[in-house]
Design a protein around this motif. Structure first.
Motif, PDB file in Angstrom:
ATOM      1  N   ASN A 191       0.852  -1.182   0.000  1.00 59.40           N
ATOM      2  CA  ASN A 191       0.000   0.000   0.000  1.00 59.40           C
ATOM      3  C   ASN A 191       0.891   1.236   0.000  1.00 59.40           C
ATOM      4  OD1 ASN A 191      -2.071   1.948   0.569  1.00 59.40           O
ATOM      5  ND2 ASN A 191      -1.510   1.800   2.724  1.00 59.40           N
ATOM      6  N   HIS A 192       0.560   2.204  -0.875  1.00 52.48           N
ATOM      7  CA  HIS A 192       1.354   3.432  -0.938  1.00 52.48           C
ATOM      8  C   HIS A 192       0.488   4.574  -1.451  1.00 52.48           C
ATOM      9  CE1 HIS A 192       4.434   6.360  -1.829  1.00 52.48           C
ATOM     10  NE2 HIS A 192       4.149   6.313  -3.127  1.00 52.48           N
ATOM     11  N   ASP A 193       0.447   5.655  -0.677  1.00 56.37           N
ATOM     12  CA  ASP A 193      -0.176   6.901  -1.098  1.00 56.37           C
ATOM     13  C   ASP A 193      -1.628   6.697  -1.558  1.00 56.37           C
ATOM     14  OD1 ASP A 193      -0.241   9.646  -1.549  1.00 56.37           O
ATOM     15  OD2 ASP A 193       0.415   9.451  -3.632  1.00 56.37           O
ATOM     16  N   GLY A 194      -2.390   5.951  -0.779  1.00 55.32           N
ATOM     17  CA  GLY A 194      -3.801   5.764  -1.095  1.00 55.32           C
ATOM     18  C   GLY A 194      -4.068   4.787  -2.219  1.00 55.32           C
ATOM     19  N   LYS A 195      -3.050   4.030  -2.627  1.00 56.70           N
ATOM     20  CA  LYS A 195      -3.218   3.057  -3.707  1.00 56.70           C
ATOM     21  C   LYS A 195      -2.707   1.688  -3.253  1.00 56.70           C
ATOM     22  CE  LYS A 195      -2.571   6.472  -7.433  1.00 56.70           C
ATOM     23  NZ  LYS A 195      -2.237   7.621  -6.555  1.00 56.70           N
ATOM     24  N   GLN A 238       9.105   5.665   3.881  1.00 53.17           N
ATOM     25  CA  GLN A 238       9.284   7.106   3.856  1.00 53.17           C
ATOM     26  C   GLN A 238       8.787   7.747   2.556  1.00 53.17           C
ATOM     27  OE1 GLN A 238      10.449   8.719   6.815  1.00 53.17           O
ATOM     28  NE2 GLN A 238       9.918   6.635   7.422  1.00 53.17           N
ATOM     29  N   GLY A 239       7.548   7.406   2.183  1.00 52.83           N
ATOM     30  CA  GLY A 239       6.914   8.059   1.044  1.00 52.83           C
ATOM     31  C   GLY A 239       7.333   7.571  -0.320  1.00 52.83           C
ATOM     32  N   ALA A 240       7.970   6.404  -0.402  1.00 49.17           N
ATOM     33  CA  ALA A 240       8.415   5.891  -1.694  1.00 49.17           C
ATOM     34  C   ALA A 240       8.356   4.365  -1.720  1.00 49.17           C
ATOM     35  CB  ALA A 240       9.831   6.368  -2.015  1.00 49.17           C
ATOM     36  N   ILE A 241       8.280   3.822  -2.937  1.00 46.27           N
ATOM     37  CA  ILE A 241       8.370   2.378  -3.153  1.00 46.27           C
ATOM     38  C   ILE A 241       9.775   2.064  -3.639  1.00 46.27           C
ATOM     39  CG2 ILE A 241       7.485   0.391  -4.430  1.00 46.27           C
ATOM     40  CD1 ILE A 241       4.869   1.897  -4.812  1.00 46.27           C
ATOM     41  N   LEU A 243      12.549  -1.159  -4.872  1.00 49.23           N
ATOM     42  CA  LEU A 243      12.733  -2.555  -5.272  1.00 49.23           C
ATOM     43  C   LEU A 243      14.136  -2.748  -5.819  1.00 49.23           C
ATOM     44  CD1 LEU A 243      12.602  -2.574  -8.603  1.00 49.23           C
ATOM     45  CD2 LEU A 243      10.158  -2.722  -8.248  1.00 49.23           C
ATOM     46  N   LEU A 244      14.541  -4.005  -5.907  1.00 48.83           N
ATOM     47  CA  LEU A 244      15.852  -4.368  -6.451  1.00 48.83           C
ATOM     48  C   LEU A 244      15.638  -4.996  -7.820  1.00 48.83           C
ATOM     49  CD1 LEU A 244      18.943  -4.711  -5.957  1.00 48.83           C
ATOM     50  CD2 LEU A 244      18.397  -6.990  -5.066  1.00 48.83           C
ATOM     51  N   ASP A 245      16.250  -4.399  -8.824  1.00 50.06           N
ATOM     52  CA  ASP A 245      16.055  -4.832 -10.208  1.00 50.06           C
ATOM     53  C   ASP A 245      17.422  -5.115 -10.847  1.00 50.06           C
ATOM     54  OD1 ASP A 245      14.769  -5.338 -12.659  1.00 50.06           O
ATOM     55  OD2 ASP A 245      14.981  -3.240 -13.286  1.00 50.06           O
ATOM     56  N   ASN A 246      17.801  -6.425 -10.882  1.00 51.34           N
ATOM     57  CA  ASN A 246      19.094  -6.809 -11.455  1.00 51.34           C
ATOM     58  C   ASN A 246      20.254  -6.009 -10.854  1.00 51.34           C
ATOM     59  OD1 ASN A 246      18.507  -8.950 -13.159  1.00 51.34           O
ATOM     60  ND2 ASN A 246      17.929  -7.609 -14.865  1.00 51.34           N
ATOM     61  N   GLY A 247      20.296  -5.935  -9.535  1.00 51.47           N
ATOM     62  CA  GLY A 247      21.389  -5.254  -8.852  1.00 51.47           C
ATOM     63  C   GLY A 247      21.227  -3.759  -8.717  1.00 51.47           C
ATOM     64  N   GLN A 248      20.187  -3.194  -9.285  1.00 49.08           N
ATOM     65  CA  GLN A 248      19.937  -1.764  -9.177  1.00 49.08           C
ATOM     66  C   GLN A 248      18.812  -1.499  -8.171  1.00 49.08           C
ATOM     67  OE1 GLN A 248      19.089  -0.556 -13.257  1.00 49.08           O
ATOM     68  NE2 GLN A 248      21.187   0.204 -13.485  1.00 49.08           N
ATOM     69  N   ILE A 249      19.066  -0.582  -7.227  1.00 54.88           N
ATOM     70  CA  ILE A 249      18.026  -0.186  -6.282  1.00 54.88           C
ATOM     71  C   ILE A 249      17.246   0.942  -6.931  1.00 54.88           C
ATOM     72  CG2 ILE A 249      17.519   0.785  -4.011  1.00 54.88           C
ATOM     73  CD1 ILE A 249      20.784  -1.061  -4.687  1.00 54.88           C
ATOM     74  N   LYS A 250      15.955   0.710  -7.109  1.00 59.38           N
ATOM     75  CA  LYS A 250      15.111   1.701  -7.778  1.00 59.38           C
ATOM     76  C   LYS A 250      14.033   2.207  -6.833  1.00 59.38           C
ATOM     77  CE  LYS A 250      15.949  -0.013 -12.458  1.00 59.38           C
ATOM     78  NZ  LYS A 250      15.351  -0.516 -13.724  1.00 59.38           N
ATOM     79  N   ARG A 251      13.646   3.468  -7.043  1.00 57.69           N
ATOM     80  CA  ARG A 251      12.681   4.109  -6.163  1.00 57.69           C
ATOM     81  C   ARG A 251      11.687   4.930  -6.979  1.00 57.69           C
ATOM     82  NH1 ARG A 251      15.083   8.384  -1.966  1.00 57.69           N
ATOM     83  NH2 ARG A 251      15.569   9.421  -3.944  1.00 57.69           N
ATOM     84  N   THR A 252      10.434   4.953  -6.510  1.00 60.47           N
ATOM     85  CA  THR A 252       9.407   5.779  -7.141  1.00 60.47           C
ATOM     86  C   THR A 252       8.476   6.339  -6.072  1.00 60.47           C
ATOM     87  OG1 THR A 252       7.618   5.826  -8.789  1.00 60.47           O
ATOM     88  CG2 THR A 252       7.828   3.827  -7.485  1.00 60.47           C
ATOM     89  N   THR A 253       7.925   7.494  -6.354  1.00 60.25           N
ATOM     90  CA  THR A 253       6.920   8.062  -5.451  1.00 60.25           C
ATOM     91  C   THR A 253       5.524   7.984  -6.039  1.00 60.25           C
ATOM     92  OG1 THR A 253       7.316  10.271  -6.374  1.00 60.25           O
ATOM     93  CG2 THR A 253       8.557   9.656  -4.388  1.00 60.25           C
ATOM     94  N   ASP A 254       5.432   7.683  -7.345  1.00 60.38           N
ATOM     95  CA  ASP A 254       4.121   7.644  -7.996  1.00 60.38           C
ATOM     96  C   ASP A 254       3.870   6.363  -8.796  1.00 60.38           C
ATOM     97  OD1 ASP A 254       5.786   7.980 -10.171  1.00 60.38           O
ATOM     98  OD2 ASP A 254       5.011   9.943 -10.744  1.00 60.38           O
ATOM     99  N   GLY A 255       4.854   5.442  -8.848  1.00 60.33           N
ATOM    100  CA  GLY A 255       4.701   4.210  -9.605  1.00 60.33           C
ATOM    101  C   GLY A 255       4.992   4.364 -11.087  1.00 60.33           C
ATOM    102  N   LYS A 256       5.097   5.579 -11.551  1.00 57.95           N
ATOM    103  CA  LYS A 256       5.293   5.832 -12.981  1.00 57.95           C
ATOM    104  C   LYS A 256       6.760   6.141 -13.306  1.00 57.95           C
ATOM    105  CE  LYS A 256       0.604   7.723 -13.326  1.00 57.95           C
ATOM    106  NZ  LYS A 256      -0.215   8.920 -13.626  1.00 57.95           N
ATOM    107  N   THR A 257       7.356   7.036 -12.547  1.00 54.30           N
ATOM    108  CA  THR A 257       8.741   7.447 -12.780  1.00 54.30           C
ATOM    109  C   THR A 257       9.644   6.810 -11.736  1.00 54.30           C
ATOM    110  OG1 THR A 257       7.978   9.569 -13.656  1.00 54.30           O
ATOM    111  CG2 THR A 257      10.307   9.400 -13.015  1.00 54.30           C
TER     112      THR A 257
END
Length: 465
Positions: A191-195, A238-241, A243-257
């Protein structure tokens, strides 16, 4: 020498203080303030119920379930609040489901001997209040207080609130079947930001979908795709999602970017605190990052790293009861070497960044009854201020819901928490939203549900003029 200016300032200050004191002598409206010193002032100053009966579920001596009508013994806990500004009287903490308020005795006190009249529920006729007569409070009642000489009056609406639902019933709502989810081999729900987000493994990819907490039938696919095992690493912090993607730590606040915050030889993100991310390395050690994944270093453990969880990993953190500046991070999951779920914990002191506590393995010397079983698709949520565990049994049924109020040391079953009346289909995932609903996805099925009492809101109890 006599200081006239000083004396004059003191007199002005005294006058100002007296003026303020007079202005604060009443919490009523301006009209009522003028009546305050008169014998005919009108107001209800106290309201309570004398006795209420309700249906009580119990068990007979023969062990059979039955319902009896009993006197409610906790009536003193349901205080009635009087809002003079709006002319309302009510109990914020509703009486239990089924409470019989159609004919109850009410104790009502007024200022200066004001006289009470209740308006009829069917017409404008008014009946003099008699403290020995029962009153029908099944609907809001209009009552008027008249001054003794009949020149002044004040009207109130009295509402005796009764719960419309049984508080300990857990109800579920099923949404439309989702064909996209049916194609997943496994998934994680957050669950994140009402979604509500579902990240699922489909072949060589992880796909993501989201829906509003208010919806559940319409799901939108995320524009980005990720590696097949990326779904395991999805955490919200802390307001973000992240995940680990092939060794890269990725972050998003809206799921799109999505932005890449770091690169490391990691197997899976597993937990987070307010200031740190935690991950399992490819060599099965526990790592920490204090800069959103840019840099990582090994964590200190108090025992063998082989006891760390590798599947069904979940976590929670909450402040210590004795110090709100120190959080306890608890890590849950299963591994190949243990017959039960494994639990680790660590303290994080936010007032002293230099202090780095070890992760401690929670040894359980308790009987199997109080340990967390090794459920398939184990999912542990921080819900209702407890750790709650869900999953699937080896024969493909919903596993008994377990809860722990001491950070995973002792686990017990709470029979009021139940699953939907269905059978899981393949994988299983769950999360909790901001409205205390628990969401479940399994195969093409999606549900959300909660304990009725978790959705109750209390009205206002503090009033200012």
């Amino acid at each position: 020498m006599y200081n006239y200016r000083s004396m004059r300032n003191k007199i002005y200050s005294l006058i100002a203080m007296l003026t303020m004191a007079l202005a604060l002598t009443s919490c009523f409206s301006e009209n009522d303030k003028k009546e305050e010193t008169r014998p005919y002032e009108t107001a209800i100053v106290a309201f309570s119920l004398q006795e209420v009966k309700f249906p009580l579920d119990t068990i007979t001596k023969a062990g059979k379930d039955t319902t009896v009508i009993a006197k409610y013994k906790k009536l003193n806990k349901h205080r009635f609040y009087i809002d003079h500004n709006n002319g309302t009287i009510y109990n914020p903490d509703s009486l239990p489901y089924g409470a019989r308020v159609k004919a109850v005795i009410a104790s009502i006190a007024t200022k200066s001997g004001g006289i009470l009249y209740f308006k009829s529920l069917t017409d404008d006729k008014e009946t003099l209040y008699n403290q020995k007569d029962s009153i029908d409070f099944s609907k809001p009642r209009t009552v008027t207080v008249y001054s003794q000489d009949g020149s002044f009056r004040r009207t109130y609406t009295i509402s005796v609130n009764v719960h419309k639902q049984r508080g300990n019933e857990f109800t579920w709502k099923a949404f439309n079947d989702n064909a996209n989810f049916a194609l997943f081999e496994n998934a994680k729900m957050v669950n994140h930001d009402g979604k509500i987000y579902v990240f699922g493994k489909k072949g060589s990819q992880t796909l993501g979908y989201f829906t509003s907490e208010e919806d559940g039938n319409t799901w939108t696919q995320l524009p980005a795709t990720f590696a097949a095992e990326a779904y395991k690493s999805v955490i919200v912090n802390q307001g973000a999602i992240y995940l680990l993607d092939n060794g890269q730590i990725k972050r998003t606040t809206d799921g799109k970017t999505w932005e890449t915050t770091g690169t490391a030889s990691l197997q899976q993100l597993v937990a987070a605190s307010k200031t740190e991310l935690y991950a399992l390395s490819n060599s099965k050690t526990l790592m920490v990052s204090k800069d959103n994944g840019a840099n990582w270093k090994a964590e200190a453990l108090d025992t063998d790293a082989a006891k760390l969880p590798t599947e069904g990993v979940g976590y929670m953190y909450q402040p210590l009861a004795t110090n709100s500046e120190v959080d306890r991070i608890v890590l849950f999951g299963t591994n190949a070497t243990s017959n039960h779920a494994v639990i680790w914990n660590k303290l994080v002191d936010y007032t002293n960044a230099a202090t780095n506590y070890k992760w401690s393995f929670v040894e359980s010397g308790l009987s199997e009854t109080f340990q967390l079983p090794k459920y398939k698709f184990l999912t542990v949520l921080h819900y209702n201020n407890k750790a709650m565990a869900f999953g699937v049994t080896n024969d493909g049924k919903f596993a008994q819901i377990k809860e722990s109020s001491n950070s995973g040391i002792v686990w017990t079953a709470n029979k009021t928490y139940v699953y939907p009346a269905a059978t899981p289909s393949g994988y299983f995932a769950a999360t909790a939203d901001s409205q205390n609903y628990i969401w479940i996805v399994s195969g093409s099925k999606v549900w959300k549900g909660r304990m009725n009492s978790m959705g109750w809101k209390k009205p206002q109890t503090d009033f200012t003029e």
